[in-house]
Write a protein that holds these residues in place. Sequence first.
Motif: not given
Lengths: 669, 318
Positions: A115, A119, A156, B42-44, B46-47, B50, B166, B169-171
């Motif tokens: 990820y 990003y 995913n 958590l990745s969401g 992080g997004f 971003l 998820t 995108l897994g966000l």
Amino acid sequence: MPGSIGLFLIMLDHVHSNVLIFLLCSVGLIVLPHAWNLSNLIIGFFYILWLWRLLGVYRKTVLPNRLILFLATLAGIALLYSQHQGLLGLDAGTHIIITALGLKLLEIRSERDLYLVVYLAFVVAATLFLYQQSIGLAIYIVFVCVSLLATLIILNGRVTATIALKIAGLLLLQALPVATILFLLFPRIEAPRWEFLQDKHKAKTGLSEIFEPGSISDLGLSDELVFRAKFTGAVPPPAHRYWRGPVYTYTNGKLWLPSTQKVKVLPQDYLSVSGAAYQYTVLMEPQDKEWVFALELPVGIRPPLRLTGDYQLMNDGNTHIRNEYVLRSYPTFNTGTLDNAEFKENTQLPAKVSPKITELVTRLQGVETSPEALIRQILTHFRTEAFYYTLRPPLMEQDPIETFLLKTRAGFCGHYATAFVYLMRVAGFPARVVSGYQGGEYNKVGNFLEIRQADAHAWAEVWLSDKGWTRVDPTAAIAPERIEQGVNIDLQIASGLVNFSRINLGQSGMVNFYQQFRQVWQSVDYQWQRWVINYTNEQQADLLAALGMFDIQTMLRALFILITLLTLGLFIWLTRQPRQTKDAALIWYEKFCAKLAKLGLIKAPAETATAFADRVSKRYPTLNVAVHQITVLFLKIRYGKDIDPNELKLLAQRVKTLNINQLLKKHSL
Amino acid sequence: MFTQPIRNLKERLQLSRFFKGEKPTKGPIELNHRRIFIIPTLSGLGFGVLLLTLLLIAFVYNNNLAYLLCFFLASIFVVTILHTFRGLAGLKVQVGPHKPIFAGELAAIPVIIENPYHYPRLHLQIQLDQIETCTIEASCQQQIIIHTKILQRGLHELDTLRLINTFPLGLFRAWSPLRFDTPIMVYPKPAKQLIPFPDTDSDGLQSGAHQKRGGEDFSGLHEYQPGDAPKHIHWKAFAKGQGLLTKHYSTQLASEIYLHFATTPGHNLEERLSQLCRWVIDAEASGIRYGFNIPGLNLPPSFGTLHRSRCLEALACF
């Protein structure tokens, strides 16, 4: 937990190495355009790391251990340090991000690292736009972003690359409405210009404050866009397309400089104009100077624009960004009288004039003493004697004007303009050199003129007592095609020689396919520049005012409402219940039964459709055909294999047209 | 029967709904907006960082294309919420019948998920103890077996089952906690030690069973009756098409035991129950008729699957 990381690595290597390959390809593509912007060392370093990681997908043993990774990081830091750029600034920041991305590629250990890489790649995409904002690049980045998103989708959804790309494309399409609304309505606040974050502007080509006769010929080989002008009414003919730039008054014989006089405040009625005006919008590309190129001569100037004493248009605001100006110019004008200081300034000569020049002026002037006569004579001299118009005149180190006039007789517009002004001044008439652009390519598709560096031009201005400052273009005498037809930039660049456009703009049929395509493309590019790149807070305010939104609260409210509505709409569309054809057939059949129920014929739950139809036919023989048709059709749609949508329509129609009114009367009787 | 409507606000806002789900139900549960919860991963988050970074870049350099990129990604972020929700929405989930297990074994629980919609559900995760993943095609029904280990005997309520998505995108993580009213019967763990069956001539049983046990004299074939031990069925005859016949042994009549809780050896309750469990299994396997007596339940000697489950269930719930 080392165990779970190890497990993940195994999973990555065996099951989802395609995630990694996909990611690496996308990341490689996103950094690629930076090869034109950044230091080759950094880009090279990145691609070495990239290749290393790519090999590691196939051969896990080549991947670095912690020590080697640490050394690679040190090498990266050393490389960044060698660029002497510090931490801030566009180049420095981009270098750091790309180096970090390269190093992170080697350190993909968990899903979270994947990820992070994605990003970082998005940040790299944003930095690309800080260097270039063309449509081509934007389209390219859209594609790479789709593949970056597809990486996450593979991760995913455990789907194949093709499906992932398709889904990513769909996501992008579905995101389009909200993104557009955000783009239009998200408040743009002009950021303060933090100098430490900006790199020093790279020297741009273009006209300069100091004029040398030869300097314009360098521009003759550049097709860089300077500005575009879109006309609301008539487009001026080529002979009127003089875009005024800096004006040069002082000379030392070699160089020409602008007037050093304090900026003269122009009176309200500085011009007496006549004839029709040209209405147009100029879209200037970013530039170092504060100059705005307007047709001679603009009126009705409002801040931040201002007109100098020598009628050059200036922008006191920020010109490092693309700017748009709405202007009005009159091609016929009278600037009125000159004061003493101005007269003196515009007849200034560097040193003692050589006798040969004095002799030439005397000879040309003859018995007539009017400036108009001398102008005519000089132009005739240029036309009839062996003067050449060339991009590459021979070098003229000593007394360039005299050498040009008497010896080499070959020059570009700058040589002719300066020589002309010099001769006028020797005769005692006020004259000066004006530089700017002349001509421009007309884009029929977008109805605008496109002016490039190769259109740079220099001409002369003579003050006449009855007309004021009057434009005289000696180039028109020696090379009239230059003025009438404009420069053929492609050919000029290709050959390095002066080339004029062959096509007459009046004859549209002559435009060939290539030119047509180019014009369409440039027209698209113009709209792109105007509505996307140059959509500033002012444009935003204009647009919102046109929509009746005047303050930021209304705008934000509209933004939230629109986004909510769009999201809701998308949500409903995404989770809609599938309309099944079979069920639709059942609905029509139930309507059919309801109709018959009015006649007292009620279908028993256990009765088959055919049995019911038979029973109806027995009771009402007139309905026999219609009822059986409907029943057969219903059964076919409901239990058949392939459903023809037309059959459903037919069923609906037959149920609707089943006429029971007559029977109903009998029944009720 | 689908979801029971939630009656009041208090119930609606109960925190347990987010984790444990609503009251257990028997029938299939349709996943709707009340059942599906969604939070950024958590990745969401992080997004989100971003997006802020891109916005800052666009702002500092006043760059419209950077703004556009940022807005596109922000918009995708919003669209992803819908898609993540959509991954679960409308699914009909049901727990199929499952067999009783012995304590310490893995229970295999069939989860039947029906996707009535026209789009597939990719990489759906079903969590009980472990996470199972599956993809359910459009307008399809699929059965996924999930396993859970239970150490305690008894009638266990099925833990909250979680469907997690998820994708794409897994966000975001959408999940739906489901509770089903299909308890798992866990019998005691059978004792490992082999202790002979107890003698049964006590407690005034009128069985008249003083015959020797263990003889294996074949006495003849009888018509099969429910309850006959499978190992005594004359399979060869069955294969020849002669119908189901059961072999009878003369000793069979004699082999009737009585399993008493009170006389079962063991240091504690669990050991005794384990021992009883072992005897029930063994008796059933060797075709011995067995009576069963524990406090609260007294079953006369009998034989067969039904009898066996009654005994074992009694042990499980003791």
